[in-house]
Enzyme design. Structure first.
Site, PDB file in Angstrom:
ATOM      1  N   GLU A   1      -4.030   5.448   1.945  1.00  0.00           N
ATOM      2  CA  GLU A   1      -4.016   6.725   0.474  1.00  0.00           C
ATOM      3  C   GLU A   1      -2.625   7.128   1.682  1.00  0.00           C
ATOM      4  OE1 GLU A   1      -8.250   8.014  -0.238  1.00  0.00           O
ATOM      5  OE2 GLU A   1      -8.123   6.544   1.748  1.00  0.00           O
TER       6      GLU A   1
ATOM      7  N   GLN B   1       0.891  -1.221   0.072  1.00  0.00           N
ATOM      8  CA  GLN B   1       0.011   0.570   0.581  1.00  0.00           C
ATOM      9  C   GLN B   1       1.004   1.049  -0.140  1.00  0.00           C
ATOM     10  OE1 GLN B   1      -3.479   0.166   0.100  1.00  0.00           O
ATOM     11  NE2 GLN B   1      -3.013  -1.483  -1.021  1.00  0.00           N
TER      12      GLN B   1
END
Ligand code: FAD
Ligand code: SF4
Lengths: 712, 325
Positions: free
Chosen positions: A679, A612
C-alpha cells in the site's frame, strides 16, 4: 542457496496466462444454476416487488425477494470491526441506490438475466441525502478511526504552537469517491452438502472472514463451512469483507437445492462492494522562520452509510510523520443514503497524505524553501505520537537516493518557471508512509519420502506474489531449493491466517510459514537428517528420507506479534519525485517522469515488490488525475457505472516509473524482518503530482481529481 | 439481454426490407450495438447483419475518397491516401476508442453511433427522452460534465460522440444510402439531427435506410486539415472538446476555412462564425484566437459543463495552428 531476496517470477503466472488457473466463477460444478441480482433504482425507499412476470420466464427456478426470502437470524450481525452489515432481502427497504432487492435463479445465466429484467419494482421514497458538503452539521465522532485507532489525538498545545508560528497555512482539501474495480469482478459458486454444510468458491482477500460470516448468517458451525479461493483477480480492499451478494448466492443455493453461481456486473461493482469515501480535510500548519513545524492540525470528515460505520482514517499519518511538539487530529463522520464505504488501497493514508503533503508544499512555498529541505528539517527521529523508537527507518536515504536520481537539485523554486515548448513543466515531491502490521497466523510444513515439501496456510494470493514469496521463505528456512517447495493457500481447511489487507500478509503469514518450516527442520534434525551443512547435500537428504519408514514428516506453527516489537514503532516509508507536463493552452496534464524510493524492511522478492510499488504508483496517478465516481444527488445513483465513464489510467497515462528499493534491516518488526509493501506505493503519490501541478502552473488545486477543467 | 432473431440478408434490398420491420436493428461491427444489448438499452426483435451486403472498399481518385460503409475504422485511418489527402479524417479516427475497437468498428456504425450519455445507457434511470420518448431528461438537472453546450433542447443535451463525423463535417463529406425507393446522397451537415422535441430521431435516415458508402471530395482545403481532441486521459476516452479544421491559403491570407466541433454539441457542429472571422486574414495566432472566441456562441451551459466553452475555443486555436503549420 538463499531464495529470499531473489527476483523469482510469480509461480502462479504460468497457470494464469495459460488459462489453467480457475477462478471462483469458473470452477466446474455439476448441476450448476445461475443467479442474478436485481438492484434498486432508488435510495432511502420502501420497495414493493412484483415477480409474476419474472417467475414465469423460461428457465426460472426461483425469484427471491423480501416477500418470500427465508428469515435469517444472523443477517444483521456484525462478526467483527471489519465486517459489514449486509442487505439480505430481510426488509422492504432499499437504503441506498443499487441495493439488492431480488435474486433470480435460472438454469442458464442468459435466462436469469432476461428474467431479472422482468422484475417490476415500485418505490416510495422520501428525501435522499447523498451530499457530504450539505450535511456537515450532522457530523459525529466515530468510535474509532479505521477499525482500531482512536478518532481524535492531541499532543502539546496546538493554539500555542500556532501563536508562536512565523507562517501559517490553513487550507481545506477534498477527495472524491473511488472504486476498486479489480479486473475480476466479485463472484462465487455456492454448494450445499445437505442443510448444515456449505462449500463456497469465492474470490476473497479474507476467506476466514467469509467463513465466519456465512456461518453466522445461516447459523452453521464454522467447521461446516468451507471457503476456497485459490486465485483472486485483484482486490485492493473490496474483497476484504464479505458482502451481500455472497450470502444471497448461498441463500439461492439453499432455496433451490442446487449449486448456484453469481457474478456481479460491472455496474453492480459500483454499489455492492464498498468504495473509498469522500473526505473533507482541513489542515492547519504553523512553522518558524526556518521551517520547523510549531503546530499541526488535521481534521477529517468523511462519509458513511446509515447502515454501518466506516471511518476513513486520513489523519493517522499526521500524528507520526513529522517531528512537531503540538499536533491535534480528529475524524468525523456523516451518515448519508449511500452504500457503506470500505478499505481501499492504503485506506486513510492515500487520501490523508494528499492533504498533509500538499499542505507542507504550501508551507514550503510560503517560506520560499525547497519542499524536500522542509521535510528534512522536520524529520522525525522517533515516533512522536507513540513516543517510541522506530524499529527501522531509512526514509532519509529514500529522500536522498530518489532526489539524486530524479535530479531534484536542478529544480527552480518559482512556480511556472520551467517550460518545454508549449508545455509547462512542474516538479513535485511528497513523502509516502504506511504502518507495518502483523496479525496472528498459522502454517504447516511437511516433507515426504521423495523429498517434496508441501507448505500450507489458508491465506490468499490477490495477485501480489504470495504463492511465490511463501515458497521462498519456506525453502530458506528448511534449507532446500525453492523448486522443492509447493505452497498451497486459499482454503479454510488449511491453517488459519489473517485477511490479505493492510499490507500484512508477508509479515503475518510469512512469519508463520517460516516458523513451520523451522519447526520441521528441527524435527528432521532431531531424527538425524543430514540438513545441517551450510551447503546442503540434497542427495544425502533424499537417501535419508527414502530409507525412513514414515510416509512424511510434518510440523505446524502459529506466530503473532513479538512482545519486543511493542517497544518500537514500525512503518514503511518512501518518497516520490514527480514531473508533470501541462499543455499551456489545453491544460491536459501528463505525468512524464516519476522516481520513487521505498524502505520497507527486508524485500523478500524484488520482482514482486517492484510490481506492488508501481501498482500503487499507478493508482496514485489515477487518484490524483482521473478517478471519480459521480453520484446523482437526486437519488444516490452512481452515474459513472462502467470503465468507459470511470477513468482509470491507461498505458498512455503512465510514464516510466522508476523505483529504488532502499536497503533496510529491521531486527524488530517480525521474524522475517519484512514490513508491508502493498500500500505504501500509492501514499503520497497524489500529493507529489498535485505539488508538481502547482509548480508547473502556480495554481493550487486542493480538490481531487485534478482534471483539466480545474486548470482552465 | 433478451432473445432475438439474427438475420443474414442475401442482398442490400432484402436488408432494407428487413430493416423496416418493427424492432429490427442493423449490425455491422457490433462494438456499439452489442454493448447496448447487454445493457438492456436496445431490445431488438431481430438483428439484420450488414456484413454480407456492404463493402469494405476504400479507394482514392483525383476527385476524392470513396469508402464502403463497412470500411473498418483502423483501415480507413491507416490508408496512405487518407493520411496524405485527408489528415483530419485519419487523425480523428485514430483518436477514437482503442485499436481493438477500431479494428472492428465500421464507417457506417461510427456515423450512426449513439450518445454516451450515462443516463441513456442506464435503463435503471426512468427519464430519458431518447430512450423512452416523453419520459423526461435526467441529464438536464443531473450530472452533465460530458454533455453538450451547443445544439441542446429542453428535451435532450446529449453529445454526439463520434470523432470521425466531426472530421467528415469539416471536409464536406457526402453520405450515400440505400432505401426502398433506391439510393440517395445526404450532405453530412444534414445527416445528423438536432434533438429538438424528438431526440429519439438522430439522423436523416428513414426506417430501413442503410448507409452504403461515404464520399469525401478532394478540395482546396482537404489536405491542410487537422483534428485535435482533448480528453481526460491520454487515450481511450471520449472528447471533452475537439475540433476538425481545414484551411485553404491564398498567399498570406486564409481563402477558405472549415471549423467543426466535437464533444460539445448534440451533433457534429459547424462553427460558421469562426470560419467567417478567419476569411481574408493571415494565418496567425492572433487571427485564430480572435476567431475562436466565436466558437461556442450561443452556448447553453450547466455548472458541470461550463468549462467546455473556453476549452472549445482553445482547441480550435490549436487545431488551426496545426493545420496552418
Ligand atoms: C469503449 C468504447 C470507446 C469508444 N470510444 C470512441 C471514441 O473515443 N470516439 C469515437 O468516435 N467513437 C468511440 N467509440 C464508438 C465506436 O466508434 C463505435 O462503437 C463504432 O464506430 C461503431 O461501429 P460498429 O460497426 O461496431 O457499429 P455497430 O455496433 O454494428 O452499429 C452501431 C449502430 O449503427 C447502426 N448501423 C451500423 N452500420 C450501419 C449502416 N451501414 N447503415 C445504417 N445503420 C448502421 C446500427 O444499427 C447501430 O445502431 C467507442 C466505443 C466503445 C465501445
Ligand atoms: S441528455 Fe438526452 S440521452 Fe441523456 S438523459 Fe437526457 S434525453 Fe436521455
Amino acid at each position: 542457496m538463499t531464495a529470499v531476496g531473489k527476483g523469482i517470477a510469480r509461480l502462479d503466472a504460468r497457470a494464469k496466462v495459460t488459462g489453467k488457473a480457475q477462478y471462483a466463477a469458473e470452477v466446474p460444478v455439476a448441476n450448476l444454476v445461475h443467479a442474478v441480482l436485481v438492484t434498486s433504482t432508488q435510495a432511502a425507499a420502501k420497495v414493493a416487488v412484483d415477480v409474476k412476470d419474472a417467475e414465469h420466464a423460461p428457465g426460472v427456478l426461483a425469484v427471491l425477494t423480501h416477500h418470500n426470502a427465508p428469515k435469517l437470524p444472523g443477517a444483521k450481525t456484525k462478526t467483527g470491526p471489519v465486517d459489514r452489515v449486509l442487505q439480505l432481502l430481510q426488509e422492504d427497504e432499499a437504503p441506498y441506490n443499487d441495493c439488492p432487492i431480488a435474486v433470480v435463479v435460472a438454469d442458464t445465466l442468459e435466462r436469469a438475466r432476461a428474467a431479472a429484467e422482468r422484475v417490476a419494482v415500485r418505490y416510495s421514497s422520501g428525501g435522499v441525502q447523498t451530499e457530504l458538503r450539505e450535511r456537515l452539521a450532522e457530523a459525529y465522532a466515530p468510535k474509532t478511526a479505521g477499525p482500531r485507532e482512536p478518532a481524535d489525538s492531541s499532543r502539546g498545545d496546538v493554539p500555542a504552537g500556532l501563536e508562536a508560528a512565523f507562517v501559517q497555512i490553513d487550507a481545506t482539501y477534498t477527495t472524491t469517491n473511488q472504486h476498486h474495480n479489480p479486473m475480476e469482478m466479485h463472484g462465487l459458486t455456492a454448494v450445499w452438502q445437505g442443510e448444515q454444510s456449505l462449500t463456497v468458491y469465492d474470490t476473497s482477500q479474507g476467506i476466514f472472514g467469509v467463513r465466519k460470516k456465512l456461518a453466522t448468517v445461516f447459523g452453521l458451525a464454522e467447521s461446516n463451512v468451507r471457503v476456497i479461493s485459490r486465485y483472486v483477480g485483484g482486490g485492493f480492499g473490496c474483497k476484504g469483507s464479505p458482502w451481500s451478494h455472497l450470502a444471497l448466492c448461498a441463500l439461492a443455493a439453499r432455496v433451490t437445492g442446487r449449486p448456484v453461481r453469481l457474478v456481479l456486473t460491472r455496474p453492480q461493482m459500483f454499489s455492492l462492494v464498498g468504495y473509498r469515501p469522500r473526505t473533507i480535510q482541513r489542515v492547519v500548519l504553523g512553522a518558524d522562520a526556518r521551517g520547523k513545524l510549531t503546530a499541526v492540525r488535521h481534521d477529517v470528515t468523511s462519509e458513511t452509510s446509515r447502515l454501518d460505520e466506516f471511518s476513513e482514517p486520513s489523519a493517522l499519518q499526521t500524528r507520526m510523520l513529522y517531528a512537531c511538539p503540538n499536533v491535534a487530529t480528529s475524524h468525523r463522520l456523516v451518515r448519508l443514503d449511500v452504500p457503506t464505504p470500505t478499505f481501499t488501497r492504503a485506506p486513510g493514508e492515500a487520501t490523508g497524505t494528499f492533504a498533509l503533503e500538499v499542505a507542507l508544499d504550501e508551507l514550503a512555498t510560503a517560506l520560499k524553501l525547497d519542499p524536500l529541505e522542509l521535510r528534512l528539517r522536520n524529520y522525525a527521529e522517533r515516533d512522536p505520537h507513540e513516543d517510541k523508537p522506530w524499529s527501522s527507518k531509512e526514509l532519509r536515504r529514500c529522500y536522498q537516493q530518489a532526489a539524486e536520481r530524479f535530479g531534484w537539485a536542478a529544480r527552480r523554486l518559482d512556480p511556472g518557471s520551467q517550460r518545454d515548448g508549449k508545455l509547462l513543466v512542474g516538479w513535485g515531491m511528497a513523502t509516502a508512509t504506511y504502518p507495518a502490521k502483523q496479525s496472528a497466523a498459522s502454517a504447516s510444513a511437511r516433507i515426504d519420502r521423495e523429498g517434496r515439501v508441501l507448505v500450507q496456510a489458508g491465506t490468499q494470493d490477490i495477485g501480489t506474489g504470495t504463492y511465490t514469496i511463501m515458497a521462498q521463505i519456506a525453502a530458506d528456512a528448511l534449507g532446500v531449493p525453492v523448486d522443492r517447495v509447493r505452497f498451497e493457500l486459499g482454503d479454510t481447511s488449511l491453517p488459519e491466517t489473517p485477511v490479505s489487507g493492510g499490507s500484512q500478509t508477508a509479515s503475518s503469514t510469512g512469519s508463520a510459514v517460516q516458523a513451520a518450516a523451522l519447526a520441521l527442520k528441527k524435527k528432521l534434525l532431531a531424527l538425524g537428517a543430514p540438513l545441517r551443512a551450510p551447503e546442503l547435500d540434497l542427495r544425502a537428504l533424499d537417501a535419508w528420507l527414502a530409507q525412513r519408514t514414515e510416509p512424511e514428516h510434518r510440523a505446524e506453527a502459529r506466530t503473532e506479534e513479538k512482545a519486543e516489537r511493542k517497544r518500537y514503532s514500525s512503518h514503511s516509508f518512501g518518497a516520490h519525485f514527480v514531473e508533470v507536463k501541462i499543455d499551456a493552452d489545453l491544460r491536459q496534464i501528463r505525468v512524464t517522469r516519476c522516481v520513487s524510493a521505498f524502505a520497507a524492511g527486508k524485500i523478500l522478492n524484488p520482482k514482486t515488490a517492484h510490481s506492488q510499488y508501481i501498482g500503487g504508483m499507478v493508482w496514485g496517478i489515477g487518484l490524483a488525475l482521473l478517478e471519480h465516481t459521480a453520484r446523482d444527488p437526486r437519488n444516490g445513483r452512481v452515474v459513472t457505472r462502467d470503465l468507459a465513464d470511470y477513468h482509470v489510467p491507461v498505458h498512455a497515462d503512465i510514464p516510466e516509473l522508476e523505483v529504488i528499493q532502499v536497503h533496510e534491516r529491521d531486527p524488530y518488526v517480525n521474524e522475517i524482518g519484512a514490513k508491508g509493501i502493498g500500500e505504501v506505493g500509492i501514499t503520497g503519490m497524489a500529493a507529489a503530482i498535485a505539488n508538481a501541478v502547482h509548480h508547473a502552473t502556480g495554481k493550487r488545486v486542493r480538490d481531487l481529481p485534478i482534471t483539466l477543467d480545474k486548470l482552465l | 439481454m433478451r432473445d432475438f432473431d439474427y438475420v443474414v440478408p442475401k442482398s442490400l434490398d432484402e436488408a432494407v426490407a428487413r430493416g423496416k420491420q418493427a424492432e429490427h436493428r442493423f449490425i455491422a461491427g457490433g462494438t456499439l450495438l452489442v454493448d447496448l444489448l447487454r445493457l438492456d438499452v436496445e431490445r431488438p426483435a431481430a438483428l439484420v447483419d450488414l456484413n454480407a451486403v456492404l463493402s469494405e472498399r476504400i479507394s482514392w481518385a483525383p476527385n476524392g475518397l470513396t469508402a464502403g460503409a463497412l470500411a473498418r475504422n483502423s483501415d480507413l485511418a491507416d490508408h496512405p491516401d487518407v493520411r496524405r489527402e485527408l489528415p483530419a479524417l485519419s487523425q480523428a479516427l485514430e483518436s477514437g476508442a482503442s485499436p481493438q475497437i477500431r479494428n472492428l468498428a465500421s464507417l457506417g456504425g461510427n456515423l450512426m453511433q449513439r450518445t454516451r450519455c450515462a443516463y441513456f445507457r442506464d435503463p435503471g434511470v426512468a427519464e430519458c427522452n431518447k430512450r423512452r420518448p416523453g419520459s423526461g431528461c435526467a441529464a438536464l438537472e443531473g450530472y452533465s460534465r460530458m454533455h453538450a453546450v451547443l445544439g441542446g433542447s429542453r428535451a435532450c443535451i446529449a453529445v454526439h460522440p463520434s470523432d470521425m463525423s466531426v472530421a467528415l463535417l469539416a471536409l464536406d463529406a457526402i453520405v450515400r444510402t440505400r432505401r426502398s425507393q433506391g439510393g440517395r446522397e445526404i450532405a453530412i451537415a444534414d445527416f445528423h439531427a438536432l434533438p429538438g422535441e424528438t431526440p429519439q430521431v438522430e439522423t436523416a435516415l428513414e426506417p430501413g435506410e442503410i448507409v452504403t458508402e461515404v464520399f469525401v471530395p478532394a478540395s482546396g482545403f482537404s489536405r491542410r486539415s487537422a483534428y485535435v481532441k482533448v480528453r481526460d486521459r491520454a487515450a481511450f476516452a471520449f472528447a471533452l472538446a475537439s475540433a476538425a479544421v481545414a484551411l485553404e491559403l491564398s498567399g498570406e491570407k486564409i481563402a477558405t476555412a472549415r471549423v467543426a466541433l466535437g464533444g460539445v454539441a448534440t451533433k457534429p457542429w459547424r462553427a460558421l462564425e469562426v470560419e467567417a472571422a478567419l476569411l481574408g486574414r493571415p494565418p496567425t495566432r492572433e487571427t485564430f484566437e480572435a476567431a475562436a472566441k466565436l466558437a461556442a456562441n450561443g452556448a447553453r451551459t450547466t455548472p458541470h459543463n461550463q468549462f467546455k466553452v473556453e476549452l472549445a475555443r482553445r482547441v480550435v486555436v490549436r487545431a488551426l495552428e496545426r493545420a496552418a503549420a
